[in-house]
Design an enzyme around this catalytic site. Structure first.
Site, PDB file in Angstrom:
ATOM      1  CG  HIS A 110       0.228  36.564  21.610  1.00 20.53           C
ATOM      2  ND1 HIS A 110      -0.900  35.813  21.065  1.00 20.53           N
ATOM      3  CD2 HIS A 110      -0.245  37.522  21.875  1.00 20.53           C
ATOM      4  CE1 HIS A 110      -1.885  36.484  21.124  1.00 20.53           C
ATOM      5  NE2 HIS A 110      -1.443  37.793  21.774  1.00 20.53           N
ATOM      6  CG  ASP A 131     -10.061  35.980  27.464  1.00 20.81           C
ATOM      7  OD1 ASP A 131      -9.852  37.338  27.679  1.00 20.81           O
ATOM      8  OD2 ASP A 131      -9.573  35.652  26.084  1.00 20.81           O
ATOM      9  NE  ARG A 153     -10.938  43.639  27.380  1.00 19.20           N
ATOM     10  CZ  ARG A 153      -9.986  42.948  26.826  1.00 19.20           C
ATOM     11  NH1 ARG A 153      -9.906  41.874  27.021  1.00 19.20           N
ATOM     12  NH2 ARG A 153      -9.083  43.718  26.481  1.00 19.20           N
ATOM     13  CB  SER A 185      -7.331  38.996  27.400  1.00 20.02           C
ATOM     14  OG  SER A 185      -7.760  38.696  26.111  1.00 20.02           O
ATOM     15  CE  LYS A 206      -7.024  34.942  24.742  1.00 22.16           C
ATOM     16  NZ  LYS A 206      -7.589  35.583  24.044  1.00 22.16           N
TER      17      LYS A 206
HETATM   18  N1  URA Z   1      -5.988  39.682  22.022  1.00 16.89           N
HETATM   19  C1  URA Z   1      -6.565  39.113  23.194  1.00 16.89           C
HETATM   20  O1  URA Z   1      -6.592  37.800  23.117  1.00 16.89           O
HETATM   21  N2  URA Z   1      -7.347  39.843  24.145  1.00 16.89           N
HETATM   22  C2  URA Z   1      -7.318  41.182  24.012  1.00 16.89           C
HETATM   23  O2  URA Z   1      -7.538  41.645  24.961  1.00 16.89           O
HETATM   24  C3  URA Z   1      -6.577  41.675  23.091  1.00 16.89           C
HETATM   25  C4  URA Z   1      -5.992  41.094  21.982  1.00 16.89           C
END
Ligand code: URA
Length: 435
Positions: free
Chosen positions: A89, A168, A175, A190, A194
């Site tokens: 990621h 999220d 946000r 966040s 996931k």
């Molecule tokens: N990517 C995400 O999935 N969440 C964040 O808060 C920032 C980048």
């Protein structure tokens, strides 16, 4: 909103965080669950997000918060398969086409790479938007198609499902409009909620630092990387993070079709040295995490196995890997304004230029142009002459060129002598793993 049957009053949770207290496990579980089922109002969650932004979270508090986010939806365990499974990621950067090369490369080396990707927002591009420039390619796969492709090809890059960590999805949208994106605990929870909900057991993080990244300073990026590595460990996941430089774009191409073309050059054994270097560094970490550390990913780039895997991956999702990529009707070449050494070619400025040309979206539901983008013709550290090409702007809409030119003008600096240019820092700044 919160009726008498609720265990807590949202305002008490907000006050506690506002005053710097650690939220209790019960408060955390309740507030995430209640927000997911609309029993906590958006304005209350906004206030709580701002209190977290300002006061932070203790490590165990953050781990509980992340677990509550995971528990807000189903946890899709990946079934055991013949190949070990590992993903990467990236926290997002400009010209970051690494996944396009990395997923087939690591699969060609014997691992399975299930990559759930997103679409871009703002000045950083989205992996799905890049791949969608390939004629016929589709991002949406059923769970069965995803699994079948992972077994047959070894790599899948598809759209992330909506059911993962639904808390999220709601919180991230909030946000975005309340100035609370750039918070270490909120970003870490966040991203990791996931990844944990996907059922991954091994993950390599590319945490970017620089003007084109969420985290502009190395210190902030390090803090984010440490938080995410810690969250992985708390949830039984093997996680390694590389802190990498995002002061200038990766490679030369920034956009969608132009980035696919550059990724294909790397798969063919060529391509820009920085893209090759970072891809190999991340591939080495991914392979080591799943016990394949003695496999050299550079061999799979050299001998065409990564390219074969890329073609199979694109075909499996309806794309034609040998079809010509779409190209822009307009190409505007910007010339170097002075001679000397190119000291700065700012990642954010280039990202904004590509976005203004149509490569990115301003709203989550907006469309992107496959052909729009920026192609650099020089990189920081190069000696340059006035009048030689600095950058090409690609677009189908000439009205967009002026906005892109303004962004580029703010993002370059040419100095008279090499010793006046800042010393360049390495691409991989630091490796962070659980002690
Ligand atoms: N990517 C995400 O999935 N969440 C964040 O808060 C920032 C980048």
């Amino acid at each position: 909103m919160s009726g008498t049957a609720e265990r807590f009053a949202a305002v008490d949770v907000i006050r506690a965080k506002r005053d710097g207290a650690r939220l209790t496990d019960e408060q955390i579980d309740w507030v995430i669950d209640a927000y997911t089922r609309d029993a906590v109002a958006d304005e209350q969650m906004s206030a709580l997000a701002m209190a977290i932004f300002l006061n932070g979270m203790a490590p165990d508090e953050l781990a509980r918060w992340t677990a509550a986010m995971v528990a807000s939806g189903p946890r899709t365990g990946l079934p055991a398969r013949a190949r070990p499974t590992v993903d990467k990621h990236s926290t997002g950067g400009v010209g970051d086409k690494i996944t396009l090369v990395l997923a087939p490369l690591v699969a060609a080396c014997g691992a399975a790479v299930p990559h759930a990707a997103g679409r871009g927002l703002g000045h950083t591009g989205g992996t799905l938007d890049k791949l969608a420039a390939i004629p016929g390619w589709r991002a949406e796969l059923s769970a069965d198609e995803f699994e079948a492709q992972l077994d047959s090809v070894g790599a899948v890059v598809g759209a992330a499902g909506d059911s993962l960590a639904p808390a999220d999805r709601k919180l991230y949208a909030l946000r975005d409009v309340t100035g609370t994106v750039e918070s270490v605990p909120l970003i870490a929870s966040s991203i990791m909620s996931k990844k944990i909900a996907e059922g991954l057991s091994a993950l390599v993080l590319d945490v970017k630092a620089g003007s084109g990244a969420f985290m502009e300073t190395v210190a902030q990026a390090r803090e984010l990387a440490r938080a995410m590595v810690g969250l992985g460990a708390a949830h039984g996941m093997r996680v390694v993070a590389l802190l990498t430089d995002m002061a200038t774009p990766l490679g030369f191409a920034v956009g969608n079709a132009v980035e696919v073309a550059e990724a294909v050059e790397v798969l063919a054994g060529g391509g820009p040295p920085d893209v090759v270097e970072l891809t190999l560094a991340l591939a080495g970490e991914m392979l080591a995490l799943v016990g394949l550390g003695d496999v050299d990913p550079a061999d799979a780039l050299r001998d065409g196995r990564a390219m074969d895997c890329w073609r199979a991956m694109i075909r499996a999702q309806g794309g034609e890997p040998r079809a010509p990529l779409p190209t822009a009707r307009e190409r505007h070449v910007v010339l170097m304004p002075a001679s000397g050494v190119l000291a700065r070619f700012d990642a954010r400025a280039v990202g904004v230029a590509a976005w203004r040309l149509g490569a990115g979206r301003a709203r989550r539901t907006g469309r992107v142009s496959a052909v729009a983008g920026v192609v650099l013709r020089a990189k920081p550290g190069d000696s340059v002459r006035a009048g030689q090409p600095l950058v090409e702007l690609h677009t189908d809409d000439p009205a967009r060129v002026d906005g892109a030119l303004a962004a580029i003008a703010d993002g370059i600096e040419i100095v008279g002598h090499r010793d006046m240019a800042p010393t360049s820092r390495p691409l991989v700044l630091q490796r962070i793993a659980e002690p």
